[in-house]
Write a protein that holds these residues in place. Structure first.
Motif, mmCIF file in Angstrom:
data_model
loop_
_atom_site.group_PDB
_atom_site.id
_atom_site.type_symbol
_atom_site.label_atom_id
_atom_site.label_comp_id
_atom_site.label_asym_id
_atom_site.label_seq_id
_atom_site.Cartn_x
_atom_site.Cartn_y
_atom_site.Cartn_z
ATOM 1 N N ALA A 1 -0.777 -8.568 -10.402
ATOM 2 C CA ALA A 1 -2.091 -7.984 -10.112
ATOM 3 C C ALA A 1 -1.921 -6.568 -9.546
ATOM 4 O O ALA A 1 -2.636 -5.634 -9.921
ATOM 5 C CB ALA A 1 -2.853 -8.876 -9.129
ATOM 6 N N LEU A 2 -0.931 -6.437 -8.672
ATOM 7 C CA LEU A 2 -0.654 -5.139 -8.064
ATOM 8 C C LEU A 2 -0.209 -4.120 -9.113
ATOM 9 O O LEU A 2 -0.678 -2.975 -9.129
ATOM 10 C CB LEU A 2 0.471 -5.366 -7.046
ATOM 11 N N MET B 1 1.951 3.443 -3.892
ATOM 12 C CA MET B 1 1.401 4.626 -4.546
ATOM 13 C C MET B 1 2.117 5.918 -4.131
ATOM 14 O O MET B 1 1.942 6.933 -4.760
ATOM 15 C CB MET B 1 -0.098 4.728 -4.264
ATOM 16 N N ASN C 1 0.810 -1.221 0.000
ATOM 17 C CA ASN C 1 0.000 0.000 0.000
ATOM 18 C C ASN C 1 0.850 1.282 0.000
ATOM 19 O O ASN C 1 0.342 2.371 -0.106
ATOM 20 C CB ASN C 1 -0.996 0.008 1.173
ATOM 21 N N ASN D 1 -0.934 -4.109 -12.122
ATOM 22 C CA ASN D 1 -2.096 -3.795 -12.931
ATOM 23 C C ASN D 1 -2.924 -2.690 -12.280
ATOM 24 O O ASN D 1 -3.337 -1.744 -12.935
ATOM 25 C CB ASN D 1 -2.911 -5.084 -13.092
ATOM 26 N N VAL D 2 -3.118 -2.801 -10.949
ATOM 27 C CA VAL D 2 -3.890 -1.799 -10.220
ATOM 28 C C VAL D 2 -3.232 -0.416 -10.339
ATOM 29 O O VAL D 2 -3.890 0.581 -10.578
ATOM 30 C CB VAL D 2 -4.027 -2.189 -8.729
ATOM 31 N N TYR D 3 -1.911 -0.384 -10.194
ATOM 32 C CA TYR D 3 -1.208 0.898 -10.233
ATOM 33 C C TYR D 3 -0.747 1.276 -11.636
ATOM 34 O O TYR D 3 -0.019 2.249 -11.809
ATOM 35 C CB TYR D 3 -0.028 0.881 -9.250
ATOM 36 N N GLU D 4 -1.126 0.485 -12.625
ATOM 37 C CA GLU D 4 -0.764 0.754 -14.021
ATOM 38 C C GLU D 4 0.736 0.909 -14.198
ATOM 39 O O GLU D 4 1.224 1.888 -14.748
ATOM 40 C CB GLU D 4 -1.522 1.978 -14.548
#
Ligand code: C2E
Ligand code: MG
Ligand code: MG
Ligand code: MG
Length: 280
Positions: free
Chosen positions: A223-224, A192, A189, A226-229
Motif C-alpha cells: 500500500a505504501l 519520501m 513517512n 502504491n502511495v509513493y509510486e
C-alpha cells in the motif's frame, strides 16, 4: 568451584573471541587476495514479472570462491569488507563487471535491467559518484538499466550528505532501490526523502505467507509503495503459493528459488527465452 567455573567460562570466551578475530583476519586476507588475483565472481538471479513469468531483470550477487569453499558467503564477508574499507574497491569491481555483463545481455537482445548491491559506505565516499560517472562514460551503459540496491538496515538516518549522494546517483540516471525493506528503521513517512524508485520486500516477510502478522506487513508495504509510486520486488519467493498470493496483492515482481537460485552468468544467458537472444 564457582571460581573454577568462572575461569572456564572466561577461557571459553577468550578462545571464542580469538577464534573470531582469526576468522576476520583470514577473511580480510582472502578478500585482498581475491581483489589482486581477480577471482571474484558474480552470480545472477532472475527478477520475474509475477503476472506472466517474464524475466524483467536480474540481480548480480558477489561470490568469492576461496571463502565459499569454507562456507562463508556475502552475508558474513560484506560486513568485514565494510569495516576494513575493502568494500570500496569491491563495489567498484562488481559494478564494472555488471556493466560488462549488461552490455553482453543487451547485445543478445535482453531488454531488462541489471541490479547491483552497493554498500551504504559509498554514501560517505566522496569519490563514488565521480567513479561511477567515469565507468558510465567508458562502457557507455544506459544508467537507467542499472539498479543500485541499498540495504535499508544500513541506512539508518540519512543525513544531508548521504541524500545528496543519492540525488547525484539519480541525476546520473541510475534507479535507486531500497533492499531488505521492512527490516530497517526507515520510518514510513521518511520514505519520501529518499530519491528511490523501488523497494525490495525482505524475504523474511515472504517466507511466512501463513503468518497473519507478516502477511499484514506485506500488504502495508504494498500500500505504501502504491502511495509513493514505487516498484516492488518481493525477495525470497520459494513457492507457487507465495507467488500467487503476491500477484493477487498487486506485487508486480518477484525473485527467489522458485524461479532460480543465483547462477553463473552463462547459465543466466541460457535461461533467457530463445526468442530474446540473438543467434550466436
Ligand atoms: P540481498 O541483496 O538482499 O540479496 C538477496 C540474498 O537472498 C542473496 O543472498 C540471495 O541468494 C538470497 N535469496 C534470494 N532469494 C532467495 C530464496 O528464495 N531463498 C533463500 N533462502 N535465499 C534467497 P547472498 O547472495 O548470500 O547475498 C547476501 C547479501 O550480501 C545480499 O543481500 C547483499 O546485501 C550482500 N551482497 C551480495 N553481493 C554484494 C555486492 O556485490 N556488493 C555489496 N555491497 N553487497 C552484496
Ligand atoms: Mg540486493
Ligand atoms: Mg534483500
Ligand atoms: Mg540482504
Amino acid at each position: 568451584q564457582a571460581k573454577a567455573n568462572g575461569r572456564n567460562r572466561y577461557e571459553f570466551f577468550t578462545k571464542e573471541i580469538a577464534e573470531s578475530i582469526r576468522q576476520r583476519d583470514m577473511i580480510e586476507v582472502l578478500l585482498k587476495d581475491a581483489l589482486s588475483d581477480k577471482t571474484f565472481e558474480l552470480a545472477y538471479m532472475p527478477i520475474v514479472d509475477l503476472d506472466n513469468g517474464d524475466i524483467v531483470g536480474c540481480e548480480a550477487l558477489l561470490r568469492c570462491p576461496s571463502l565459499q569453499q569454507q562456507g562463508i558467503g556475502p552475508d558474513v564477508f560484506i560486513p568485514i569488507a565494510e569495516s576494513t574499507g575493502l568494500i570500496k574497491k569491491i563495489d567498484l569491481r562488481v559494478i564494472e563487471q555488471a556493466f560488462v555483463d549488461y552490455l553482453q545481455l543487451k547485445s543478445r537482445g535482453f531488454e531488462g535491467y541489471v541490479a547491483v548491491n552497493i554498500s551504504a559506505v559509498e554514501l560517505r565516499n566522496e569519490k563514488f559518484v565521480g567513479q561511477l560517472c567515469e565507468l558510465l562514460a567508458h562502457y557507455r551503459v544506459p544508467a537507467h538499466k542499472i539498479h543500485l540496491e541499498l540495504t535499508e538496515t544500513r541506512l539508518i538516518s540519512p543525513d544531508q550528505d548521504a541524500v545528496a549522494v543519492l540525488e547525484d546517483l539519480q541525476q546520473l540516471g541510475f534507479q535507486l532501490v531500497l533492499d531488505d525493506f521492512g527490516t530497517g528503521y526507515t520510518a514510513f513517512n521518511q520514505l519520501m526523502h529518499y530519491p528511490v524508485s523501488g523497494l525490495k520486500i525482505d524475504r523474511s516477510f515472504i517466507g511466512y505467507c501463513d503468518n497473519p502478522q507478516k502477511v499484514k506487513m506485506v500488504e502495508i508495504i504494498l500500500a505504501l509503495a502504491n502511495v509513493y509510486e514505487l516498484n516492488v520486488v518481493a525477495e525470497g519467493v520459494e513457492t507457487q503459493e507465495q507467488a500467487a498470493y503476491l500477484a493477487e496483492q498487486g506485487c508486480q515482481y518477484g525473485q527467489g528459488y522458485l524461479f532460480s537460485k543465483p547462477i553463473p552468468f552463462d547459465d543466466f544467458c541460457q535461461k533467457l527465452e530463445p526468442g530474446k537472444l540473438a543467434a550466436g
